[in-house]
Design a protein around this motif. Structure first.
Motif, PDB file in Angstrom:
ATOM      1  N   GLY A  79      -1.585   9.929   5.828  1.00 28.68           N
ATOM      2  CA  GLY A  79      -1.244   9.606   4.448  1.00 28.68           C
ATOM      3  C   GLY A  79      -2.491   9.182   3.694  1.00 28.68           C
ATOM      4  O   GLY A  79      -3.345   8.480   4.231  1.00 28.68           O
ATOM      5  N   ILE A  80      -2.600   9.617   2.433  1.00 29.92           N
ATOM      6  CA  ILE A  80      -3.734   9.259   1.574  1.00 29.92           C
ATOM      7  C   ILE A  80      -3.255   8.214   0.577  1.00 29.92           C
ATOM      8  O   ILE A  80      -2.181   8.359  -0.013  1.00 29.92           O
ATOM      9  N   LEU A  81      -4.064   7.170   0.382  1.00 32.36           N
ATOM     10  CA  LEU A  81      -3.689   6.074  -0.506  1.00 32.36           C
ATOM     11  C   LEU A  81      -3.406   6.584  -1.909  1.00 32.36           C
ATOM     12  O   LEU A  81      -4.209   7.281  -2.513  1.00 32.36           O
ATOM     13  N   LYS A  82      -2.214   6.245  -2.419  1.00 34.76           N
ATOM     14  CA  LYS A  82      -1.807   6.628  -3.760  1.00 34.76           C
ATOM     15  C   LYS A  82      -1.931   5.452  -4.709  1.00 34.76           C
ATOM     16  O   LYS A  82      -2.387   5.598  -5.829  1.00 34.76           O
ATOM     17  N   LYS A  83      -1.533   4.259  -4.257  1.00 42.65           N
ATOM     18  CA  LYS A  83      -1.561   3.072  -5.113  1.00 42.65           C
ATOM     19  C   LYS A  83      -1.603   1.816  -4.262  1.00 42.65           C
ATOM     20  O   LYS A  83      -0.913   1.717  -3.259  1.00 42.65           O
ATOM     21  N   GLU A 121      -7.902   3.789   3.001  1.00 43.55           N
ATOM     22  CA  GLU A 121      -7.821   5.022   2.209  1.00 43.55           C
ATOM     23  C   GLU A 121      -6.931   6.064   2.884  1.00 43.55           C
ATOM     24  O   GLU A 121      -6.182   6.760   2.231  1.00 43.55           O
ATOM     25  N   CYS A 175       0.860  -1.184   0.000  1.00 44.19           N
ATOM     26  CA  CYS A 175       0.000   0.000   0.000  1.00 44.19           C
ATOM     27  C   CYS A 175       0.897   1.235   0.000  1.00 44.19           C
ATOM     28  O   CYS A 175       1.673   1.435   0.931  1.00 44.19           O
ATOM     29  N   LYS A 176       0.797   2.038  -1.040  1.00 44.76           N
ATOM     30  CA  LYS A 176       1.647   3.223  -1.167  1.00 44.76           C
ATOM     31  C   LYS A 176       0.825   4.470  -0.864  1.00 44.76           C
ATOM     32  O   LYS A 176      -0.247   4.668  -1.430  1.00 44.76           O
ATOM     33  N   TYR A 177       1.353   5.325   0.041  1.00 42.66           N
ATOM     34  CA  TYR A 177       0.634   6.508   0.486  1.00 42.66           C
ATOM     35  C   TYR A 177       1.429   7.778   0.220  1.00 42.66           C
ATOM     36  O   TYR A 177       2.652   7.759   0.185  1.00 42.66           O
ATOM     37  N   LYS A 178       0.700   8.877   0.057  1.00 40.57           N
ATOM     38  CA  LYS A 178       1.311  10.203  -0.032  1.00 40.57           C
ATOM     39  C   LYS A 178       1.080  10.859   1.323  1.00 40.57           C
ATOM     40  O   LYS A 178      -0.065  11.067   1.733  1.00 40.57           O
ATOM     41  N   GLU A 200       1.497  13.831   4.332  1.00 39.33           N
ATOM     42  CA  GLU A 200       1.644  15.261   4.562  1.00 39.33           C
ATOM     43  C   GLU A 200       2.819  15.470   5.506  1.00 39.33           C
ATOM     44  O   GLU A 200       3.414  14.499   5.991  1.00 39.33           O
TER      45      GLU A 200
END
Length: 142
Positions: free
Chosen positions: A104-108, A117, A83-86, A88
Motif C-alpha cells: 500500500g502507498i500512503l494516501k493521507k 510511505e 495512516c490511510k493507504y491505497k 494494490e
C-alpha cells in the motif's frame, strides 16, 4: 393597523430575530475556536481495550485540546488507523509460505501522524478447493 402593515411589521420582526440568532451562533463558534495554526496531535487512545471510542490530545503553544476519536475494532494493522493507504490487488499465493501479500502507498496521514510511505501486508491463502457436494445434480447419480 391595516393587515398589510401588520404583515410587514411581522416580517421585519422575524428577520431581526433570525439575524440575531445567526450572530449568536457565529459568536459561539469563535469562542470555542482557536487562533493557533500549528496543532500537534497525538494518536487516538481508546477508552478501553485496543479499539472503539477514545480521545486524541493536541497541543499548540500553551493550549491543549482533547478530541473524540474512534479506532474501528477490525483495524489491527501495525501502521495505525491515522495512516490511510491505497492498496494494490493481492498477489499470488506462495507455495512455500502459504501466504499472499500486497503493498500500500500512503494516501493521507491524519493528525500529523508519522506514517511509512509504503507498507506491506500478508494473509493466509484460501484453501485449495471447496467441496461441491451440495451443488451436484441428481442426474449425476445412477
Amino acid at each position: 393597523m391595516q393587515p398589510r402593515g401588520l404583515l410587514l411589521l411581522l416580517a421585519l420582526l422575524l428577520l431581526a430575530v433570525t439575524t440575531e440568532a445567526g450572530k449568536a451562533k457565529k459568536d459561539k463558534v469563535k469562542k470555542d475556536g482557536s487562533e493557533c495554526q500549528d496543532w500537534r496531535w497525538g494518536p487516538c487512545v481508546p477508552n478501553s481495550k485496543d479499539c472503539g471510542l477514545g480521545y486524541r490530545e493536541g497541543t499548540c503553544g500553551d493550549e491543549s485540546k482533547k478530541l473524540k476519536c474512534k479506532i474501528p475494532c477490525n483495524w489491527k494493522k501495525k501502521f495505525g488507523a491515522d495512516c490511510k493507504y491505497k492498496f494494490e490487488s493481492w498477489g499470488g499465493c506462495s507455495a512455500q509460505t502459504g501466504v499472499k501479500t500486497r503493498s500500500g502507498i500512503l494516501k493521507k496521514a491524519l493528525y500529523n501522524a508519522q506514517c511509512e510511505e509504503i507498507v506491506y501486508v500478508s494473509k493466509p491463502c484460501a484453501s485449495k478447493m471447496k467441496s461441491k457436494s451440495k451443488g451436484e445434480s441428481p442426474a449425476s447419480h445412477p
